[in-house]
Design an enzyme around this catalytic site. Structure first.
Site, PDB file in Angstrom:
ATOM      1  N   THR A 352      34.770  46.056  44.642  1.00  0.00           N
ATOM      2  CA  THR A 352      34.198  47.201  43.932  1.00  0.00           C
ATOM      3  C   THR A 352      34.121  48.415  44.854  1.00  0.00           C
ATOM      4  OG1 THR A 352      31.905  46.795  44.558  1.00  0.00           O
ATOM      5  CG2 THR A 352      32.730  45.594  42.629  1.00  0.00           C
ATOM      6  N   CYS A 353      33.783  49.583  44.274  1.00  0.00           N
ATOM      7  CA  CYS A 353      33.681  50.811  45.069  1.00  0.00           C
ATOM      8  C   CYS A 353      32.303  50.988  45.690  1.00  0.00           C
ATOM      9  CB  CYS A 353      34.030  52.011  44.200  1.00  0.00           C
ATOM     10  SG  CYS A 353      35.762  52.006  43.762  1.00  0.00           S
ATOM     11  N   ASP A 354      31.477  49.971  45.609  1.00  0.00           N
ATOM     12  CA  ASP A 354      30.116  50.079  46.133  1.00  0.00           C
ATOM     13  C   ASP A 354      30.108  49.653  47.602  1.00  0.00           C
ATOM     14  OD1 ASP A 354      26.946  49.565  44.747  1.00  0.00           O
ATOM     15  OD2 ASP A 354      27.416  49.278  46.866  1.00  0.00           O
ATOM     16  N   ASN A 392      31.815  47.357  37.739  1.00  0.00           N
ATOM     17  CA  ASN A 392      33.030  48.063  38.156  1.00  0.00           C
ATOM     18  C   ASN A 392      34.308  47.446  37.562  1.00  0.00           C
ATOM     19  OD1 ASN A 392      33.540  49.540  41.511  1.00  0.00           O
ATOM     20  ND2 ASN A 392      33.536  50.435  39.486  1.00  0.00           N
TER      21      ASN A 392
END
Ligand SMILES: *Cc1c(COP(=O)(O)O)cnc(C)c1O
Length: 409
Positions: A352-354, A392
């Site tokens: 994910t982009c986290d 996401n």
């Protein structure tokens, strides 16, 4: 179960997990492979894949069934996969710790005659009603007077219902401390137990020492604490449930063998309770289910600095690694072949982009690991499939039955 097309591989069993609906945790384990290499050769899974080993499930259940000196029940929360519940039931585990009506439905669906222990002390009146009437639950836990009175108001015949008091441990000796949320204070437990007894219910005492408890002495101390509560209340309870918390054997862990726990708990119980009056019970989750599944994840990218990005992470089946310091054993394959080169600690990110989506500790991986290689994380049966999110757009998981999977450290 919701199914979504995967385009490239129509044979793959792809399940979209929706964290808000426990029923989405019902995965299916159809095709059987002898080992992970055969799975990769046949399917080249596009998504993270949970590999379930029925042989491991049998061995795990037998260890408790033959070793624990009392009744073994399974804490469904730790992995609610129906195939797993079925495998445990086939080995004689027919009583289950359930925390919600959805878990009751799931267990009844697999084993209609299952005995259900509703060991979540926090219940709405509606849930209590459904448990009593629809699922014929006869075992409940309370940890305060209010919870007992609300339960009692729904019960017609107390003599048929066992109500256990959950005790709050005085100290934490586990990796995952369970004390903040549940448990009667020591001074409240005895009056509550005698009141339950006075009102004509069957009685019990229970505790949970915390998950992945590395010291059998924690259980022993709690058995003695429970005996003190029983003595003070002047009640010989129908059951003493020593909870879950039995450790799984992760990499780098040094918890003693399960047999030590079984022996020490059995000894403490024999010294403090009358086995003719009180039945010893355990409700392991992790120790039963962790060895039964591996997670197969794929390397999506490797940076020049060595960092690795996987197609699974802490919002998926590796969530628990971000919460408690456990390290599953790992094995890396290129196609079906195991990479055996020298290993070095590598920073591992999820998809994910986290920025939180990173494993907290570097993982020892072969120095030449590259995109397309697959990492098998062993001992991943507990708190993995149960807690996957779809954050996401990830969270899709494939499932396979694989007889030989990566073992304990
Ligand atoms: C989570 C839980 C268990 C299982 O704990 P493990 O540490 O996985 O063995 C058992 N009993 C209760 C009440 C629980 O909440």
């Amino acid at each position: 179960m919701k199914k979504r097309g995967v385009g490239m591989d129509r044979k793959a069993e792809v399940v979209a997990f929706d964290a808000t609906r426990a029923e989405s945790a019902r995965s299916r384990y159809p095709n059987v492979f002898p080992d992970v290499a055969a799975l990769i050769a046949a399917r080249a899974p596009e998504h993270p894949t949970l590999c379930f080993s029925p042989a491991r499930a049998r061995a795990s259940a037998r260890a408790f069934q033959s070793g624990f000196p009392g009744l073994t029940t399974y804490a469904v929360k730790s992995n609610p996969t129906p195939e797993l519940v079925r495998a445990f039931a086939a080995e004689g585990i027919t009583a289950f710790d359930v925390a919600s009506t959805v878990e009751m439905e799931l267990v009844r669906g697999v084993l209609p005659t299952a005995v259900l222990h509703y060991n979540n002390p926090i219940r709405s009146d509606h849930e209590t009603d459904v448990a009593l009437k629809r699922y014929a639950v006869r075992h409940f836990v309370v940890d305060d007077r209010e919870g007992f009175e609300r339960l009692a108001a729904h019960v017609d015949d107390p003599a048929k219902i066992e109500v256990s008091v959950r005790i709050r441990p005085a100290r934490n000796m586990a990796l995952h401390d369970f004390r903040s949320k549940f448990g009667a204070e020591p001074e409240d437990a005895a009056p509550l137990l005698s009141e339950i007894d006075r009102r004509g219910f069957r009685t019990g005492l229970t505790f949970h020492p915390g998950s992945q408890c590395g010291d059998p002495a924690a259980f022993v101390a709690l058995v003695f604490d429970a005996a003190g509560v029983a003595r003070e209340a002047g009640v010989a309870p129908t059951s003493l449930n020593v909870g879950g918390g039995f450790p799984a054997r992760y990499r780098g862990g040094d918890a003693p063998e399960l047999d030590r726990y079984f022996r020490d708990i059995g000894d403490a119980f024999a010294r403090t309770f009358d086995p003719d009056k009180t039945r010893l019970v355990a409700e392991p989750g992790r120790a039963l289910c962790a060895p039964t599944m591996s997670l197969l994840a794929e390397v999506k990218h490797r940076r020049a600095n060595g960092d690795v990005f996987l197609n699974d992470g802490i919002y998926g089946s590796l969530m628990e690694l971000s919460q408690i310091p456990i390290e599953p054993p790992v094995l890396v394959r290129r196609g079906p072949h195991i990479l055996t080169g020298p290993a070095a600690p590598v920073r591992v990110y999820g998809p994910t982009c986290d920025p939180l989506d990173v494993l907290p500790k570097p993982v020892p991986l072969p120095e030449d690991i590259r995109p397309g290689d697959r990492i098998e994380f062993g001992m991943m049966g507990a708190y993995s499939s149960a807690t996957i999110t779809s954050f996401n757009g990830y969270g899709r998981i494939e499932t396979a039955t694989v007889e030989r999977i990566l073992g304990a450290r």
